[in-house]
Scaffold this active site. Structure first.
Site, PDB file in Angstrom:
ATOM      1  N   ASP A 104       0.548  -1.297   0.442  1.00  0.00           N
ATOM      2  CA  ASP A 104       0.177   0.101  -0.147  1.00  0.00           C
ATOM      3  C   ASP A 104       1.024   0.876   0.290  1.00  0.00           C
ATOM      4  O   ASP A 104       0.559   1.808  -0.976  1.00  0.00           O
ATOM      5  CB  ASP A 104      -0.812  -0.358   1.259  1.00  0.00           C
ATOM      6  CG  ASP A 104      -0.129  -0.610   2.329  1.00  0.00           C
ATOM      7  OD1 ASP A 104       1.053  -0.561   3.158  1.00  0.00           O
ATOM      8  OD2 ASP A 104      -0.563  -0.091   3.605  1.00  0.00           O
ATOM      9  N   ASP A 107       7.081   4.056   3.177  1.00  0.00           N
ATOM     10  CA  ASP A 107       7.675   5.206   4.417  1.00  0.00           C
ATOM     11  C   ASP A 107       9.014   4.476   4.610  1.00  0.00           C
ATOM     12  O   ASP A 107       9.718   5.113   3.605  1.00  0.00           O
ATOM     13  CB  ASP A 107       6.737   4.690   5.627  1.00  0.00           C
ATOM     14  CG  ASP A 107       6.772   5.703   6.348  1.00  0.00           C
ATOM     15  OD1 ASP A 107       7.763   7.120   6.128  1.00  0.00           O
ATOM     16  OD2 ASP A 107       6.332   6.109   7.582  1.00  0.00           O
ATOM     17  N   PHE A 156       0.834  11.986   6.909  1.00  0.00           N
ATOM     18  CA  PHE A 156       0.119  10.758   7.601  1.00  0.00           C
ATOM     19  C   PHE A 156      -1.257  10.845   6.418  1.00  0.00           C
ATOM     20  O   PHE A 156      -2.053  11.551   7.112  1.00  0.00           O
ATOM     21  CB  PHE A 156       0.146  10.172   9.014  1.00  0.00           C
ATOM     22  CG  PHE A 156      -0.398   8.944   9.359  1.00  0.00           C
ATOM     23  CD1 PHE A 156       0.807   8.230  10.125  1.00  0.00           C
ATOM     24  CD2 PHE A 156      -1.799   8.636   9.264  1.00  0.00           C
ATOM     25  CE1 PHE A 156      -0.267   6.929   9.712  1.00  0.00           C
ATOM     26  CE2 PHE A 156      -2.591   7.914  10.210  1.00  0.00           C
ATOM     27  CZ  PHE A 156      -1.249   6.785   9.982  1.00  0.00           C
TER      28      PHE A 156
HETATM   29  P1  IMP Z   1       7.626   1.681   6.712  1.00  0.00           P
HETATM   30  O1  IMP Z   1       8.203   1.452   5.081  1.00  0.00           O
HETATM   31  O2  IMP Z   1       8.932  -0.152   7.656  1.00  0.00           O
HETATM   32  O3  IMP Z   1       8.391   3.110   8.069  1.00  0.00           O
HETATM   33  O4  IMP Z   1       6.114   1.051   7.224  1.00  0.00           O
HETATM   34  C1  IMP Z   1       5.257   1.316   5.890  1.00  0.00           C
HETATM   35  C2  IMP Z   1       4.383   0.652   7.204  1.00  0.00           C
HETATM   36  O5  IMP Z   1       3.998   1.626   8.115  1.00  0.00           O
HETATM   37  C3  IMP Z   1       3.161   0.825   5.738  1.00  0.00           C
HETATM   38  O6  IMP Z   1       3.044  -0.599   5.502  1.00  0.00           O
HETATM   39  C4  IMP Z   1       1.557   1.478   6.527  1.00  0.00           C
HETATM   40  O7  IMP Z   1       1.466   0.435   7.046  1.00  0.00           O
HETATM   41  C5  IMP Z   1       2.175   2.133   7.562  1.00  0.00           C
HETATM   42  N1  IMP Z   1       2.150   3.885   7.189  1.00  0.00           N
HETATM   43  C6  IMP Z   1       3.579   4.451   6.625  1.00  0.00           C
HETATM   44  N2  IMP Z   1       3.288   6.083   6.553  1.00  0.00           N
HETATM   45  C7  IMP Z   1       1.920   5.288   6.796  1.00  0.00           C
HETATM   46  C8  IMP Z   1       0.762   6.863   6.737  1.00  0.00           C
HETATM   47  O8  IMP Z   1       0.797   8.002   6.173  1.00  0.00           O
HETATM   48  N3  IMP Z   1      -0.486   6.436   7.025  1.00  0.00           N
HETATM   49  C9  IMP Z   1      -0.932   4.879   7.332  1.00  0.00           C
HETATM   50  N4  IMP Z   1      -0.478   3.845   7.699  1.00  0.00           N
HETATM   51  C10 IMP Z   1       1.439   4.607   7.796  1.00  0.00           C
END
Ligand code: IMP
Ligand code: MG
Length: 189
Positions: A104, A107, A156
């Site tokens: 989805d 981040d 967010f």
């Molecule tokens: P990362 O890439 O390991 O930092 O984590 C990504 C995860 O954090 C995603 O799969 C989402 O579940 C959550 N996430 C990061 N940014 C957002 C946002 O803006 N809204 C909702 N969930 C987010």
């Protein structure tokens, strides 16, 4: 019975359902071209990817097998640690398969980087990543993402599978959550 309309908690719409579907169709054409003559296994990480995967596979004109895994990050930190535990593993054996991980949002990319490394150990024929949304922080851990829907600002967002406290996943578009909704907490917690 009274209910409150969750879409009123969105302060700014980033992408409408139509914009998401149009971009997804373009990505599907690229995927069809790149995987012509191959069998692809689409791998989703629960739960956020469920919506984008259900739309993507119906857009694809070839057989698209799907499988899901669930992971949880170690540590109490609100930021992704990159140290991951598999809560539910894939059913499929990846040996010799063309694996396309569909996300989805990316981040920090830390969780995804860990998943890619883990799946690579299972000897797939190939492994690529497709993400509907990507934030600028995604460069923290440089994961190669072959297909990206949209790059978005560091805000967010919710909707189209993305949640805040397990809510708002079922909004059809993507929007910025009104900060008043989480004024007493961190949206990443
Ligand atoms: P990362 O890439 O390991 O930092 O984590 C990504 C995860 O954090 C995603 O799969 C989402 O579940 C959550 N996430 C990061 N940014 C957002 C946002 O803006 N809204 C909702 N969930 C987010
Ligand atoms: Mg989440």
């Amino acid at each position: 019975m009274e209910f409150s309309d969750i879409s009123t908690d969105i302060s700014e719409v980033l992408f409408t359902e139509e914009q998401l579907q149009a971009r997804l169709a373009e990505m599907a054409r690229e995927i069809e071209r790149d995987y012509a003559g191959k069998e692809v296994l689409i791998v989703g990480v629960l739960k956020g990817a469920v919506i984008v995967i259900s739309d993507l596979i119906r857009e694809l004109k070839f057989h698209a097998h799907i499988d899901f895994m669930a992971v949880s990050s170690y540590g109490a930190s609100t930021q992704s640690s990159g140290v991951v535990r598999i809560v539910k593993d894939l059913d499929a054996d990846l040996r010799g398969k063309h694996v396309l991980i569909v996300e989805d949002i990316i981040d920090s990319g830390l969780t995804l980087a860990w998943i890619v490394r883990n799946l690579e150990l299972r000897h797939p024929e190939s492994i690529e990543v497709c993400a509907m949304l990507r934030k600028p922080d995604a460069i923290v851990e440089d994961v190669r993402v072959k297909y990206v829907g949209f790059d978005i600002p560091n805000k967010f967002v919710v909707g189209y599978g993305l949640d805040y406290a397990e809510q708002y996943r079922n909004i059809r578009g993507v929007g910025v959550l009104d900060p008043a909704v989480y004024s007493d907490g961190d949206p990443h917690a």
